[in-house]
Design an enzyme around this catalytic site. Structure first.
Site, short mmCIF file in Angstrom:
data_model
loop_
_atom_site.label_atom_id
_atom_site.label_comp_id
_atom_site.label_asym_id
_atom_site.label_seq_id
_atom_site.Cartn_x
_atom_site.Cartn_y
_atom_site.Cartn_z
CB CYS A 36 6.06 6.59 1.38
SG CYS A 36 7.66 7.38 1.18
N GLY A 37 8.21 3.85 1.61
CA GLY A 37 9.37 3.33 2.31
C GLY A 37 10.29 4.41 2.85
CG HIS A 38 12.42 7.04 0.27
ND1 HIS A 38 13.71 6.61 0.47
CD2 HIS A 38 12.16 6.85 -1.05
CE1 HIS A 38 14.22 6.18 -0.68
NE2 HIS A 38 13.30 6.31 -1.62
CB CYS A 39 7.21 8.12 4.59
SG CYS A 39 6.82 9.10 3.12
#
Length: 251
Positions: A36-39
């Site tokens: 996950c990029g946001h993570c």
């Protein structure tokens, strides 16, 4: 119990999650996916916040769960996207509604783990509280058990954004010129007119509406941090102006 740590963050899984909840009065948990990029964007800010809390010897702990491996708890809490953050207060989960930077994470968890409104017993304490924050809401009550004071505290506990103080001190009343006007609720801010006074009855709803209407500047940058405050507040009509940040008239 000892729990594995990565950069100050507790690393939890199906086998030790409940033990961590039981062992900590206040715990913020991130359910994440490694892809996950946001993570990945959140990770350094989350670690920075966790380390700051550890340095302060705070009772608040930050934890994370790889939800792609440890699915028991992510299914229990109906995690649908990543990252999903849940705050556990005495074992009871609630939605995290703070920001995604270290400072905003710290501000949110410190508010949620402390009293709804900070006790301001002296004029020095009140002045320091106002000076340290961009926006504060102070309730002035001769009787801290009154219906108005209870309503004020309830509104403070439910507000995810503003910081609240409460006082029954005569010297604080005099310092802020409310001695003959109590009970009173005053919002102090470092922009626009600098101060707003709640008019009318003091109820949970009136305090919430008053703070929502005055918490943000009249003109505010639209960002991921301010968007929830703008669109989830009591004011339902907004004018959006789209101007490049580097435009000469942006400010």
């Amino acid at each position: 119990d000892d729990f594995p740590l990565e950069e100050g963050v507790l690393v939890l899984g199906d086998d030790n999650f409940q033990a961590a909840v039981d062992a900590n009065q206040f715990m913020l948990v991130e359910f994440y996916a490694p892809w996950c990029g946001h993570c990945k964007s959140l990770a350094p800010e989350y670690a920075k916040a966790a380390q700051a809390l550890a340095e302060e010897k705070s009772e608040v702990k930050l934890a994370k769960v790889d939800a792609t491996i440890h699915k028991k708890w992510s299914e229990k809490f109906e995690v649908r996207g990543f990252p999903t953050l849940k705050f556990f207060k005495y074992g009871v989960p609630q939605e995290y509604a703070g920001g995604r930077t270290a400072d905003t994470i710290l501000e949110w968890v410190e508010k949620k783990s402390g009293p709804a409104a900070k006790d301001l017993a002296t004029k020095e304490a009140a002045a320091a509280f106002i000076e340290a924050n961009k926006v504060v809401v102070i309730g002035f009550f001769t009787d801290l058990e009154s219906a108005e004071a209870v309503a004020f505290n309830t509104a403070a506990d439910l507000d995810e954004n503003a910081k609240y103080g409460i006082t029954s001190s005569e010297e604080v009343f005099e310092e802020y010129e409310v001695k003959d006007k109590t009970p009173a609720v005053v919002l102090f801010k470092k922009f626009d007119e600098g101060k707003n006074v709640l008019e009318g009855d003091i109820t949970e709803e009136s305090v919430a509406t008053f703070v929502s209407a005055n918490y943000l500047p009249l003109v505010v940058d639209f960002t991921s941090e301010t968007a929830p405050m703008i669109f989830q507040g009591k004011i339902k009509s907004h004018l959006l102006v789209f101007v490049p940040a580097d435009h000469e008239k942006h400010d």
